[in-house]
Design a protein around this motif. Structure first.
Motif, PDB file in Angstrom:
ATOM      1  N   LEU A 244       0.818  -1.210   0.000  1.00  0.00           N
ATOM      2  CA  LEU A 244       0.000   0.000   0.000  1.00  0.00           C
ATOM      3  C   LEU A 244       0.853   1.262   0.000  1.00  0.00           C
ATOM      4  N   SER A 245       2.091   1.148   0.462  1.00  0.00           N
ATOM      5  CA  SER A 245       2.994   2.306   0.461  1.00  0.00           C
ATOM      6  C   SER A 245       3.331   2.776  -0.946  1.00  0.00           C
ATOM      7  N   LYS A 246       3.102   1.925  -1.938  1.00  0.00           N
ATOM      8  CA  LYS A 246       3.335   2.324  -3.332  1.00  0.00           C
ATOM      9  C   LYS A 246       2.495   3.543  -3.701  1.00  0.00           C
ATOM     10  N   HIS A 247       1.358   3.712  -3.008  1.00  0.00           N
ATOM     11  CA  HIS A 247       0.464   4.833  -3.323  1.00  0.00           C
ATOM     12  C   HIS A 247       0.948   6.161  -2.749  1.00  0.00           C
ATOM     13  N   LEU A 248       1.859   6.112  -1.790  1.00  0.00           N
ATOM     14  CA  LEU A 248       2.308   7.341  -1.117  1.00  0.00           C
ATOM     15  C   LEU A 248       3.292   8.095  -1.992  1.00  0.00           C
ATOM     16  N   ARG A 249       2.722   8.808  -2.936  1.00  0.00           N
ATOM     17  CA  ARG A 249       3.488   9.577  -3.893  1.00  0.00           C
ATOM     18  C   ARG A 249       3.152  11.058  -3.726  1.00  0.00           C
ATOM     19  N   PRO A 250       3.887  11.951  -4.389  1.00  0.00           N
ATOM     20  CA  PRO A 250       3.549  13.371  -4.281  1.00  0.00           C
ATOM     21  C   PRO A 250       2.059  13.614  -4.587  1.00  0.00           C
ATOM     22  N   GLY A 251       1.395  14.322  -3.704  1.00  0.00           N
ATOM     23  CA  GLY A 251      -0.036  14.596  -3.859  1.00  0.00           C
ATOM     24  C   GLY A 251      -0.909  13.704  -2.995  1.00  0.00           C
ATOM     25  N   ILE A 252      -0.376  12.558  -2.519  1.00  0.00           N
ATOM     26  CA  ILE A 252      -1.147  11.621  -1.697  1.00  0.00           C
ATOM     27  C   ILE A 252      -0.619  11.643  -0.268  1.00  0.00           C
ATOM     28  N   ASP A 253      -1.514  11.896   0.686  1.00  0.00           N
ATOM     29  CA  ASP A 253      -1.118  11.976   2.096  1.00  0.00           C
ATOM     30  C   ASP A 253      -1.424  10.689   2.857  1.00  0.00           C
ATOM     31  N   LYS A 254      -2.572  10.078   2.576  1.00  0.00           N
ATOM     32  CA  LYS A 254      -2.981   8.867   3.297  1.00  0.00           C
ATOM     33  C   LYS A 254      -3.594   7.872   2.330  1.00  0.00           C
ATOM     34  N   VAL A 255      -3.556   6.588   2.732  1.00  0.00           N
ATOM     35  CA  VAL A 255      -4.125   5.508   1.923  1.00  0.00           C
ATOM     36  C   VAL A 255      -5.121   4.727   2.779  1.00  0.00           C
ATOM     37  N   VAL A 256      -6.316   4.525   2.243  1.00  0.00           N
ATOM     38  CA  VAL A 256      -7.360   3.755   2.927  1.00  0.00           C
ATOM     39  C   VAL A 256      -7.721   2.561   2.055  1.00  0.00           C
ATOM     40  N   LEU A 257      -7.636   1.368   2.621  1.00  0.00           N
ATOM     41  CA  LEU A 257      -7.911   0.132   1.891  1.00  0.00           C
ATOM     42  C   LEU A 257      -9.331  -0.344   2.181  1.00  0.00           C
ATOM     43  N   THR A 258     -10.064  -0.743   1.136  1.00  0.00           N
ATOM     44  CA  THR A 258     -11.421  -1.255   1.322  1.00  0.00           C
ATOM     45  C   THR A 258     -11.415  -2.787   1.316  1.00  0.00           C
ATOM     46  N   ALA A 259     -10.589  -3.341   2.155  1.00  0.00           N
ATOM     47  CA  ALA A 259     -10.467  -4.797   2.342  1.00  0.00           C
ATOM     48  C   ALA A 259      -9.703  -4.990   3.642  1.00  0.00           C
ATOM     49  N   PRO A 260      -9.718  -6.190   4.224  1.00  0.00           N
ATOM     50  CA  PRO A 260      -8.963  -6.408   5.459  1.00  0.00           C
ATOM     51  C   PRO A 260      -7.469  -6.202   5.235  1.00  0.00           C
ATOM     52  N   GLY A 261      -6.847  -5.431   6.106  1.00  0.00           N
ATOM     53  CA  GLY A 261      -5.419  -5.207   6.010  1.00  0.00           C
ATOM     54  C   GLY A 261      -4.633  -6.334   6.654  1.00  0.00           C
ATOM     55  N   LYS A 262      -3.435  -6.538   6.172  1.00  0.00           N
ATOM     56  CA  LYS A 262      -2.563  -7.595   6.712  1.00  0.00           C
ATOM     57  C   LYS A 262      -1.412  -6.985   7.506  1.00  0.00           C
ATOM     58  N   GLY A 263      -0.809  -7.809   8.337  1.00  0.00           N
ATOM     59  CA  GLY A 263       0.347  -7.350   9.112  1.00  0.00           C
ATOM     60  C   GLY A 263      -0.042  -6.288  10.117  1.00  0.00           C
ATOM     61  N   ASP A 264       0.724  -5.194  10.129  1.00  0.00           N
ATOM     62  CA  ASP A 264       0.485  -4.142  11.121  1.00  0.00           C
ATOM     63  C   ASP A 264      -0.436  -3.037  10.614  1.00  0.00           C
ATOM     64  N   VAL A 265      -1.120  -3.270   9.476  1.00  0.00           N
ATOM     65  CA  VAL A 265      -2.061  -2.270   8.965  1.00  0.00           C
ATOM     66  C   VAL A 265      -3.289  -2.237   9.878  1.00  0.00           C
ATOM     67  N   PRO A 266      -3.621  -1.093  10.483  1.00  0.00           N
ATOM     68  CA  PRO A 266      -4.781  -1.023  11.387  1.00  0.00           C
ATOM     69  C   PRO A 266      -6.080  -1.331  10.637  1.00  0.00           C
ATOM     70  N   ASN A 267      -6.917  -2.200  11.206  1.00  0.00           N
ATOM     71  CA  ASN A 267      -8.240  -2.487  10.657  1.00  0.00           C
ATOM     72  C   ASN A 267      -9.268  -1.677  11.441  1.00  0.00           C
ATOM     73  N   ILE A 268      -9.922  -0.744  10.772  1.00  0.00           N
ATOM     74  CA  ILE A 268     -10.779   0.230  11.441  1.00  0.00           C
ATOM     75  C   ILE A 268     -12.258  -0.034  11.128  1.00  0.00           C
ATOM     76  N   VAL A 269     -13.058  -0.125  12.181  1.00  0.00           N
ATOM     77  CA  VAL A 269     -14.516  -0.185  12.050  1.00  0.00           C
ATOM     78  C   VAL A 269     -15.048   1.117  12.641  1.00  0.00           C
ATOM     79  N   HIS A 270     -15.556   1.972  11.801  1.00  0.00           N
ATOM     80  CA  HIS A 270     -16.011   3.270  12.290  1.00  0.00           C
ATOM     81  C   HIS A 270     -17.104   3.079  13.338  1.00  0.00           C
ATOM     82  N   GLY A 271     -17.012   3.871  14.406  1.00  0.00           N
ATOM     83  CA  GLY A 271     -17.948   3.763  15.506  1.00  0.00           C
ATOM     84  C   GLY A 271     -17.408   2.928  16.646  1.00  0.00           C
ATOM     85  N   VAL A 272     -16.435   2.069  16.340  1.00  0.00           N
ATOM     86  CA  VAL A 272     -15.882   1.167  17.356  1.00  0.00           C
ATOM     87  C   VAL A 272     -14.454   1.565  17.716  1.00  0.00           C
ATOM     88  N   ASN A 273     -13.572   1.654  16.718  1.00  0.00           N
ATOM     89  CA  ASN A 273     -12.166   1.955  17.037  1.00  0.00           C
ATOM     90  C   ASN A 273     -11.561   3.037  16.154  1.00  0.00           C
TER      91      ASN A 273
END
Length: 481
Positions: A244-273
């Motif tokens: 996902l770090s491939k997306h961090l190019r000039p103009g991009i500040d953050k990356v949000v994945l619409t699938a379960p993340g692997k490793g240390d990528v935080p998995n966020i459920v809005h309203g809960v965490n």
């Protein structure tokens, strides 16, 4: 006057009231960045009939129909206040006013309930935040619809570009057509035109650049005037931090994945965490649709009763990952025809619970059956509780959670005895508790949770993006904690 005449006169009066609400709601949204809700359902850009139906639906969760004549005084009171950006629930204002015994006028009560959004307390209207969609499939197009819908005052999220692989002749026209018409979710609410010369889709006045690239490294976002953007990766091609770090190019500040993340990528459920996201975190995941469906009610049950262990069985609509007809597939069983079979498969939702609810000590297992419907799934959550409870107690608890708790945008509630899956197409909640199907015996509770695995999940994604972008505004009256 006959009963029929009386009923029709009453209907026409309510129609007239709802009609007069529309310009007030629109003006608050455009000029002050205020979104008017009714029991967590937005009334912005809704028709007269939609406003009346939303009021009537309140009987499913609150036990009684809510009339526009009850909520109109609160809306009128809001238009007289110096409001800042916020979300204000006039259904909750009406409900809490009913139980208030201080003798306050509607105007006095309303001013007090939304004091955090008025005068010196109000937050400043923020600059719009650029958003880029990487991929334009089922979730990508629904997220696009939501972003366009929420553009509103222009101070929120702005969909600036979509990145896709080149598809040949009339690619842009075909992609615009898929945004305009959807076999499940219906017509796009607005106008869409195509500017092929500039590779741009114009949707309700929003100019969306379509960028063709086979790899993130090929895109220079600054060349399109995009800056400090949040990129939403809908492809699922990369799911760990390195990819996902491939997306961090000039103009991009953050990356949000619409699938379960692997490793240390935080998995966020809005309203809960979502409040655990660190300000400097640049890569995060919105987990899966099923994780979003089960985690909020699981938290609601854990907080009230304690959960010792559980199993989730999701009966899930088929997805694009399956084959239309029998053919080779790298996964077991998914190669068999999706519209002709029930297909047993795996789900990662149960294991993802630990990331979203790290304090939950209960072991949650899970499995999935894909069934021949195109959208809306149901998760059957079988829980062993830490104490015994009655069915009535659990029903009342979940109804109250859906109405007044911080999870009310995630958990909906329905008591209709004849509800079926298609009734929940377009639901904006992460899951809907089916009260009629719920079972409780001693310390065992079985929850039946409907969820629109496409649209409801897309709403959760947009909520996360709003939060990390700083354009998620406070809700009034404040939900009970």
């Amino acid at each position: 006057m006959t009963v029929n005449d009386d009923s029709f006169t009453n209907w026409k009066h309510r129609e007239e009231t709802a009609e007069s609400m529309i310009p007030m709601i629109g003006k608050l949204h455009r000029e002050q960045d205020v979104t008017i809700l009714l029991h967590s359902r937005s009334l912005v850009n809704k028709s007269v009939v939609s406003i009346l139906k939303t009021h009537r639906f309140a009987r499913q969760i609150a036990g009684a129909e809510l009339s526009v004549t009850e909520t109109m005084p609160f809306l009128r009171a809001l238009t007289a206040l110096d409001l800042g950006p916020s979300q204000i629930d006039i259904g909750m204002l009406a409900a809490t006013y009913r139980t208030d015994d201080r003798g306050l006028s509607v105007e006095e009560f309303t001013a007090e309930a939304v004091a955090g959004a008025t005068g010196a307390n109000k937050i400043d209207r923020r600059e719009g935040r650029d958003v880029v969609l990487y991929g334009f499939g089922r979730i990508g197009r629904l997220v696009a619809r939501l972003l366009i819908e929420k553009a509103g005052s222009g101070n929120g999220l702005r969909l600036r570009a979509i990145v896709v692989r080149g598809g040949g002749e009339q690619d842009l026209v075909k992609r615009a057509s898929l945004l305009r018409r959807d076999s499940v979710h219906g017509q796009f609410q607005g106008t869409i035109t195509v500017d092929e010369d500039n590779s741009t889709i114009l949707a309700n006045g929003n100019a969306i650049k379509v960028i063709y690239a086979d790899d993130p490294a090929q895109v220079d976002y600054t060349a399109y005037g995009i800056k400090d953007a949040i990129l939403i990766d809908n492809t699922g091609k990369w799911r760990d931090r390195e990819g996902l770090s491939k997306h961090l190019r000039p103009g991009i500040d953050k990356v949000v994945l619409t699938a379960p993340g692997k490793g240390d990528v935080p998995n966020i459920v809005h309203g809960v965490n979502h409040d655990t996201i660190k300000p400097d975190e640049r890569i995060l995941s919105c987990a899966s649709c099923t994780t979003n469906a089960i985690v909020p009610p699981l938290k609601a049950m854990e907080d009230e009763y304690g959960v010792l262990r559980g199993h989730v069985e999701t009966v899930h609509s088929f997805t694009n990952d399956q084959n239309l007809l029998d053919n080779y597939h790298k996964s077991d069983r998914r190669g068999r025809s999706a519209p002709l079979n029930m297909v047993i498969t795996e789900t990662g939702a149960a294991s993802a619970v630990a990331k979203a609810l790290p304090d939950l000590k209960a072991r949650i297992t899970g499995s999935s059956i894909r069934v021949p419907v195109p959208d809306v799934s149901i998760a059957i959550l079988n829980l062993q509780l830490a104490r015994e409870a009655s069915r009535e107690e659990v029903v009342d608890h979940l109804r109250e959670v859906s109405l007044t708790s911080p999870l009310k945008r995630q958990i909906d509630f329905i008591g209709a005895p004849d509800a079926v899956s298609s009734d929940f197409i377009g639901s904006r909640h992460a899951s809907i508790v089916d009260a009629g199907a719920l079972k409780v015996e001693g310390d065992n509770a079985i929850l039946y949770l409907w969820y629109d695995n496409e649209f409801g999940y897309s709403c959760q994604v947009v909520r996360v993006v709003q939060h990390v972008s700083g354009v998620e505004y406070p809700t009034y009256p404040a939900p009970a904690v």
